[in-house]
Scaffold this active site. Sequence first.
Site, PDB file in Angstrom:
ATOM      1  N   ASP A   1       0.821  -1.205   0.000  1.00  0.00           N
ATOM      2  CA  ASP A   1       0.000   0.000   0.000  1.00  0.00           C
ATOM      3  C   ASP A   1       0.858   1.260   0.000  1.00  0.00           C
ATOM      4  OD1 ASP A   1      -2.018   1.807   0.260  1.00  0.00           O
ATOM      5  OD2 ASP A   1      -2.535   1.286   2.322  1.00  0.00           O
TER       6      ASP A   1
ATOM      7  N   ASP B   1      -2.323   6.339  -6.156  1.00  0.00           N
ATOM      8  CA  ASP B   1      -2.502   5.490  -4.980  1.00  0.00           C
ATOM      9  C   ASP B   1      -2.662   4.035  -5.429  1.00  0.00           C
ATOM     10  OD1 ASP B   1      -3.057   4.725  -2.346  1.00  0.00           O
ATOM     11  OD2 ASP B   1      -5.213   5.040  -2.601  1.00  0.00           O
TER      12      ASP B   1
END
Length: 461
Positions: A148, A341
Amino acid sequence: MSIMKNFLNVILLLCVCLSWCFTEGAEKKDDSYTFQVSSLFPSSSSCVLSSKASNSKSSVRVVHMHGACSHLRTNKDARLDHEEILRRDQARVESIRSKLSKNIADGSVSMTKSTELPAKDGSILGSANYIITVGIGTPKHDLSLVFDTGSDLTWTQCQPCLKSCYSQTEPIFNASSSSSYHNVPCSSQMCENAASCSDSKCLYEVLYGDNSFTQGFLAKERFTLANDVLDDVYFGCGENNQGLFNGAAGILGLGRDKLSIPSQTATTYNNIFSYCLPSSESNTGHLTFGSAGISNSVKFTPVSSFPSPSSYGIDIVGISVGDNELEITPTSFSRDGAIIDSGTVITRLPTKVYAELRSVFKEKMSSYKSTPGRSILDTCYDFTGLDTVTLPTIAFSMGGGTVVELDGMGILYPLTQSQVCLAFAGEDDIPAIFGNVQQKTMEIVYDVAGGRVGFAPNGCS
Ligand SMILES: *[C@@H]1O[C@H](CO)[C@@H](O)[C@H](O)[C@H]1NC(C)=O
């Protein structure tokens, strides 16, 4: 002389086109992209491995948590629960919103729209749905972690689970049986922002926007990434954890803070990493540390600390759909900014920009039968009975003159053959988010030290 040069240019163009334009049965023209409908729905029971991950010694395989390549998937016949994925994607966007509005409030800039979500410490989770396997401890214990770019601290569940551990597929890491495990003392600089102390050992706590959390000891441990052994990596050894991590053992943090893996390993890898997210849940991609093996065709755009120092801010200056440039004014993105992202699924754009993208896309797709939307996706098509479809290309112009053309797999979100949707949504009062559907099959390079992010086509193969 100039004829010769033109001739060479044509040859060069042909070569570039032959290698880029005809991959996986897809055909790419200047402003459209034709591919087999079946390629949107790969077999859910067989996994096709990409060779890329094995090329570099600092490279690990990336797989979709819910797909055929994931050993976390317990029911091999289970279909992806898109409703759940999209619901959690929106939860992630809401926690990005609350994290950023908190940052802005701290910086005493005007506050953006507040949210209904309780203002936790603002860490982000949601459907961050790609996993890798790393070895932790001595002897090495292989664990699947969600990677992430929106998280900093890496953590895994640890024995003894004092209060609770959620159910994970692999055996839970036991710190007492690893010879390279060390707790971090409260006096350590790395303990500055930690939750508290116990017996002068540093404790950490991360609360996620969706009410998931992890608490435990901040520790140092040996990590094995592919063939690289990294000693004394700070990580969270979580003895009280709750959440919907779908059987993954924890998170690998690729953010910009000092606790993230790229920051901690900067002397080894120069704060550079790259990844390729596979074209489907039944293919694999890679996550690679360091600059070895990065393609020469990568085009870079500057990374900025706007809208927040903890995220990878990019500058979107234009979007084109087929041969149409959308009317993007300098202010379209300037107020809230834009980020890239790895954990957000669907790309979010300011509602005005999205409305324009949708209208041009619909016009170019007018020969296909439209069908009702689902969840945040409002532009869907029924491809039943069709062998191939032709989509307009979509390209993003970014700061520094870099144009990033999406792969055909990066435009649509296939729910079922009769409901294939445009994988974009409108969202205001939040930065635009370049999501992970749009990143599919590209090589994406995070050169954090160099302050730039780069893109190249065909990064997984
Ligand atoms: C963890 O490892 C220690 C030392 O090997 C052992 O005594 C203990 O029982 C293990 N704990 C669990 C929960 O497996």
